[in-house]
Design an enzyme around this catalytic site. Structure first.
Site: not given
Ligand code: 13P
Length: 252
Positions: A9, A11, A94, A96, A166, A172, A213
């Protein structure tokens, strides 16, 4: 036997030109890894460029979101049929999207129904926030998100759904969960919620990923768990060597 699955992803990262560079650098290495379903999810603007480079490579392409309506006056939105022209996959719900854009379980559910209608493989994200984690609400939150998000599709489509667990506190932050803890959530909370909707067979057939992560260094710990079928990777999916390392460790 569930085929391992790893998706990157990206983003809101990478311009079209940067996408071409990254896809070109990754695809030859990813092509050599078999026994795992591999998917890249760049931003909407970059999907056409990635599509042109990935055609025939065996590497899938996914969108990070979509609207549930087929068309109409929804300024700034992208319809499922538009996604389908380029993608086989779509990330839905997601954290976010839930946190910054007000996506509810009901919205995630509408998008899932649209994915079914358009033949897209949905990657549905669930996971508790830090506050919920600290107050022992993981089971409740993840069960609710799974039940409300995944309900109402056909028995044929259900096994195609991919779920990504997640935990929001792990995204992150560099603070990944542990393989063991992720496995417990998937085995004891997520699969039973799926079984409740579609039966035990579907619950065992659906791939459930871990995300948060994930790096080349910790991926093997997650992949060694019996109920973790792969990863949804954020930051590390933007780095060629890290992502290739993660994918290569996931194969069956
Ligand atoms: P990170 O791997 O940067 O922690 O992000 C995970 C994520 O949100 C994947 O959708």
């Amino acid at each position: 036997m569930r085929t391992p699955f790893v998706a990157g992803n990206w983003k809101m990262n990478k311009t079209i030109a940067e996408t071409r560079d990254l896809v070109s650098a990754m695809s030859s290495k990813l092509r050599e890894i078999s026994g795992v379903e591999k998917v890249l999810c760049p931003p909407f603007m970059s999907l056409a460029a990635a599509f042109a480079l990935l055609e025939g490579s065996g590497i899938g392409l996914g969108a990070q979101n979509m609207h549930w309506e087929e068309k109409g006056a929804f300024t700034g939105e992208v319809a499922p049929g538009m996604v389908k022209e380029l993608c086989g996959y779509v990330i839905l719900g997601h954290s976010e999207r839930r946190a910054y854009f007000g996506e509810t379980d009901e919205i995630v559910h509408r998008k899932l129904i649209a994915a079914q209608k358009f033949g897209l493989t949905p990657i549905v994200c669930v996971g508790e926030t830090l506050e919920q984690y600290e107050s022992n609400q993981t089971r409740e939150v993840v069960t609710r998100q799974t039940s409300l998000g995944l309900k109402g599709v056909s028995a044929e489509f259900a096994p195609r759904i991919v779920v990504a667990y997640e935990p929001v506190w792990a995204i992150g932050t560099g603070r990944a969960s542990t393989g063991e803890a992720a496995n417990v959530v998937i085995k004891d909370f997520i699969r039973p919620a799926i079984a409740e909707l579609y039966g035990e067979q579907a619950a065992q057939a659906i791939r459930v990923l871990y995300g948060g992560s994930v790096t080349g260094a910790n991926a093997a710990e997650f992949f060694s768990q019996p109920d973790v079928d792969g990863a949804l990777v954020g930051g590390a999916s933007l780095k060629v060597d890290d992502f290739v390392q993660i994918v290569s460790q996931s194969k069956s």
